[in-house]
Motif scaffolding. Sequence first.
Motif, PDB file in Angstrom:
ATOM      1  N   ALA A  10      46.769   7.192  69.529  1.00  0.00           N
ATOM      2  CA  ALA A  10      46.438   7.430  70.984  1.00  0.00           C
ATOM      3  C   ALA A  10      46.250   6.062  71.646  1.00  0.00           C
ATOM      4  CB  ALA A  10      45.474   8.392  71.020  1.00  0.00           C
ATOM      5  N   GLU A  11      46.537   5.904  72.977  1.00  0.00           N
ATOM      6  CA  GLU A  11      46.240   4.615  73.630  1.00  0.00           C
ATOM      7  C   GLU A  11      44.995   5.183  74.332  1.00  0.00           C
ATOM      8  OE1 GLU A  11      47.627   2.073  77.213  1.00  0.00           O
ATOM      9  OE2 GLU A  11      49.283   3.213  76.017  1.00  0.00           O
ATOM     10  N   VAL A  12      43.699   4.313  74.032  1.00  0.00           N
ATOM     11  CA  VAL A  12      42.337   4.319  74.817  1.00  0.00           C
ATOM     12  C   VAL A  12      42.143   2.918  75.243  1.00  0.00           C
ATOM     13  CG1 VAL A  12      41.587   6.336  73.904  1.00  0.00           C
ATOM     14  CG2 VAL A  12      41.380   4.274  72.777  1.00  0.00           C
ATOM     15  N   PRO A  13      41.425   2.941  76.335  1.00  0.00           N
ATOM     16  CA  PRO A  13      41.203   3.793  77.412  1.00  0.00           C
ATOM     17  C   PRO A  13      42.567   4.064  78.207  1.00  0.00           C
ATOM     18  CG  PRO A  13      40.433   1.551  78.286  1.00  0.00           C
ATOM     19  CD  PRO A  13      40.702   1.442  76.835  1.00  0.00           C
ATOM     20  N   THR A  14      42.778   5.169  78.726  1.00  0.00           N
ATOM     21  CA  THR A  14      43.701   5.476  79.774  1.00  0.00           C
ATOM     22  C   THR A  14      43.015   6.011  80.812  1.00  0.00           C
ATOM     23  OG1 THR A  14      43.829   7.601  79.000  1.00  0.00           O
ATOM     24  CG2 THR A  14      45.199   6.235  77.824  1.00  0.00           C
ATOM     25  N   GLU A  15      44.095   5.695  82.175  1.00  0.00           N
ATOM     26  CA  GLU A  15      43.794   5.828  83.327  1.00  0.00           C
ATOM     27  C   GLU A  15      43.824   7.540  83.670  1.00  0.00           C
ATOM     28  OE1 GLU A  15      42.763   4.392  86.102  1.00  0.00           O
ATOM     29  OE2 GLU A  15      42.601   2.612  84.599  1.00  0.00           O
ATOM     30  N   PRO A  16      42.904   8.300  84.352  1.00  0.00           N
ATOM     31  CA  PRO A  16      43.037   9.857  84.636  1.00  0.00           C
ATOM     32  C   PRO A  16      44.497   9.995  85.327  1.00  0.00           C
ATOM     33  CG  PRO A  16      41.379   8.698  85.870  1.00  0.00           C
ATOM     34  CD  PRO A  16      41.941   7.665  85.154  1.00  0.00           C
ATOM     35  N   PRO A  17      44.982  11.199  85.061  1.00  0.00           N
ATOM     36  CA  PRO A  17      46.126  11.362  85.609  1.00  0.00           C
ATOM     37  C   PRO A  17      46.131  11.320  87.139  1.00  0.00           C
ATOM     38  CG  PRO A  17      45.494  13.406  84.262  1.00  0.00           C
ATOM     39  CD  PRO A  17      44.470  12.250  84.205  1.00  0.00           C
ATOM     40  N   ARG A  18      47.375  11.009  87.702  1.00  0.00           N
ATOM     41  CA  ARG A  18      47.149  10.965  89.445  1.00  0.00           C
ATOM     42  C   ARG A  18      48.548  11.441  89.726  1.00  0.00           C
ATOM     43  NH1 ARG A  18      45.949   5.040  88.961  1.00  0.00           N
ATOM     44  NH2 ARG A  18      47.889   4.215  88.828  1.00  0.00           N
ATOM     45  N   LEU A  19      48.447  11.976  91.091  1.00  0.00           N
ATOM     46  CA  LEU A  19      49.686  12.296  91.841  1.00  0.00           C
ATOM     47  C   LEU A  19      49.572  11.612  93.180  1.00  0.00           C
ATOM     48  CD1 LEU A  19      52.440  13.678  91.747  1.00  0.00           C
ATOM     49  CD2 LEU A  19      51.222  15.547  92.392  1.00  0.00           C
ATOM     50  N   THR A  20      50.473  10.712  93.607  1.00  0.00           N
ATOM     51  CA  THR A  20      50.407  10.064  94.869  1.00  0.00           C
ATOM     52  C   THR A  20      51.202  11.040  95.764  1.00  0.00           C
ATOM     53  OG1 THR A  20      50.088   7.980  93.826  1.00  0.00           O
ATOM     54  CG2 THR A  20      50.934   8.113  96.209  1.00  0.00           C
ATOM     55  N   PHE A  21      50.588  11.270  97.027  1.00  0.00           N
ATOM     56  CA  PHE A  21      51.580  12.093  98.193  1.00  0.00           C
ATOM     57  C   PHE A  21      51.694  11.331  99.299  1.00  0.00           C
ATOM     58  CE2 PHE A  21      49.429  15.096  95.623  1.00  0.00           C
ATOM     59  CZ  PHE A  21      50.119  16.298  95.550  1.00  0.00           C
ATOM     60  N   VAL A  22      52.713  11.437 100.052  1.00  0.00           N
ATOM     61  CA  VAL A  22      53.370  10.859 101.191  1.00  0.00           C
ATOM     62  C   VAL A  22      53.645  11.829 102.224  1.00  0.00           C
ATOM     63  CG1 VAL A  22      54.319   8.764  99.852  1.00  0.00           C
ATOM     64  CG2 VAL A  22      55.910  10.624 100.392  1.00  0.00           C
ATOM     65  N   PRO A  23      53.615  11.487 103.669  1.00  0.00           N
ATOM     66  CA  PRO A  23      53.709  12.359 104.792  1.00  0.00           C
ATOM     67  C   PRO A  23      55.317  12.742 104.576  1.00  0.00           C
ATOM     68  CG  PRO A  23      53.160  10.242 105.403  1.00  0.00           C
ATOM     69  CD  PRO A  23      53.150  10.218 104.247  1.00  0.00           C
ATOM     70  N   SER A  24      55.469  14.204 104.895  1.00  0.00           N
ATOM     71  CA  SER A  24      56.927  14.535 105.020  1.00  0.00           C
ATOM     72  C   SER A  24      57.273  14.873 106.171  1.00  0.00           C
ATOM     73  CB  SER A  24      57.036  15.908 104.135  1.00  0.00           C
ATOM     74  OG  SER A  24      56.320  16.883 104.753  1.00  0.00           O
ATOM     75  N   GLY A  25      56.663  14.659 107.242  1.00  0.00           N
ATOM     76  CA  GLY A  25      56.897  14.586 108.920  1.00  0.00           C
ATOM     77  C   GLY A  25      56.817  15.845 109.518  1.00  0.00           C
ATOM     78  N   ASP A  26      56.219  16.682 108.752  1.00  0.00           N
ATOM     79  CA  ASP A  26      56.199  18.018 109.447  1.00  0.00           C
ATOM     80  C   ASP A  26      54.444  18.722 109.272  1.00  0.00           C
ATOM     81  OD1 ASP A  26      56.080  18.396 106.564  1.00  0.00           O
ATOM     82  OD2 ASP A  26      57.552  20.330 106.628  1.00  0.00           O
ATOM     83  N   GLY A  27      53.643  17.731 109.199  1.00  0.00           N
ATOM     84  CA  GLY A  27      52.317  17.975 108.958  1.00  0.00           C
ATOM     85  C   GLY A  27      51.790  18.120 107.326  1.00  0.00           C
ATOM     86  N   ARG A  28      52.791  17.986 106.677  1.00  0.00           N
ATOM     87  CA  ARG A  28      52.666  18.316 105.283  1.00  0.00           C
ATOM     88  C   ARG A  28      52.918  16.974 104.346  1.00  0.00           C
ATOM     89  NH1 ARG A  28      52.657  23.571 103.140  1.00  0.00           N
ATOM     90  NH2 ARG A  28      53.087  24.903 104.732  1.00  0.00           N
ATOM     91  N   TYR A  29      52.161  16.873 103.347  1.00  0.00           N
ATOM     92  CA  TYR A  29      52.358  15.789 102.258  1.00  0.00           C
ATOM     93  C   TYR A  29      52.904  16.338 101.006  1.00  0.00           C
ATOM     94  CZ  TYR A  29      49.103  13.749 105.676  1.00  0.00           C
ATOM     95  OH  TYR A  29      48.921  13.100 106.592  1.00  0.00           O
ATOM     96  N   VAL A  30      53.760  15.474 100.497  1.00  0.00           N
ATOM     97  CA  VAL A  30      54.564  15.936  99.329  1.00  0.00           C
ATOM     98  C   VAL A  30      54.446  14.724  98.337  1.00  0.00           C
ATOM     99  CG1 VAL A  30      56.371  17.370 100.611  1.00  0.00           C
ATOM    100  CG2 VAL A  30      56.655  14.953 100.158  1.00  0.00           C
ATOM    101  N   PRO A  31      54.726  15.124  96.845  1.00  0.00           N
ATOM    102  CA  PRO A  31      54.647  13.955  96.019  1.00  0.00           C
ATOM    103  C   PRO A  31      55.535  12.871  96.049  1.00  0.00           C
ATOM    104  CG  PRO A  31      54.726  16.280  94.923  1.00  0.00           C
ATOM    105  CD  PRO A  31      54.833  16.508  96.485  1.00  0.00           C
ATOM    106  N   ASP A  32      54.937  11.768  96.003  1.00  0.00           N
ATOM    107  CA  ASP A  32      55.918  10.557  96.157  1.00  0.00           C
ATOM    108  C   ASP A  32      56.792  10.423  94.961  1.00  0.00           C
ATOM    109  OD1 ASP A  32      57.012   8.148  96.805  1.00  0.00           O
ATOM    110  OD2 ASP A  32      55.174   7.163  96.539  1.00  0.00           O
ATOM    111  N   ASP A  33      57.938  10.985  94.848  1.00  0.00           N
ATOM    112  CA  ASP A  33      58.708  11.124  93.601  1.00  0.00           C
ATOM    113  C   ASP A  33      60.169  10.950  94.007  1.00  0.00           C
ATOM    114  OD1 ASP A  33      59.997  11.621  91.297  1.00  0.00           O
ATOM    115  OD2 ASP A  33      59.300  13.956  91.332  1.00  0.00           O
ATOM    116  N   PRO A  34      60.680   9.839  94.102  1.00  0.00           N
ATOM    117  CA  PRO A  34      62.166   9.562  94.454  1.00  0.00           C
ATOM    118  C   PRO A  34      63.116  10.356  93.716  1.00  0.00           C
ATOM    119  CG  PRO A  34      60.967   7.570  94.081  1.00  0.00           C
ATOM    120  CD  PRO A  34      60.125   8.732  93.503  1.00  0.00           C
TER     121      PRO A  34
END
Length: 65
Positions: A10-34
């Motif tokens: 196992a690799e330690v220390p590790t960063e906590p999981p995270r998910l980046t969101f970007v605006p989708s243009g309709d007042g919502r934010y969606v995951p930044d996942d190409p």
Amino acid sequence: MNERGGVQAAEVPTEPPRLTFVPSGDGRYVPDDPTGAGPGVSLSLRDRNLVVSRADGTSTARRTG
């Protein structure tokens, strides 16, 4: 993983999981996942609350204080 399916290292220390969101243009934010393979979730703000929408419904995080 080792040959028996157990954890071999196992690799330690590790960063906590995270998910980046970007605006989708309709007042919502969606995951930044190409790739489009990320979770099917979107975020929006409603009445100063954070609304998390998924295929199986929504959850609201209400601001306290």
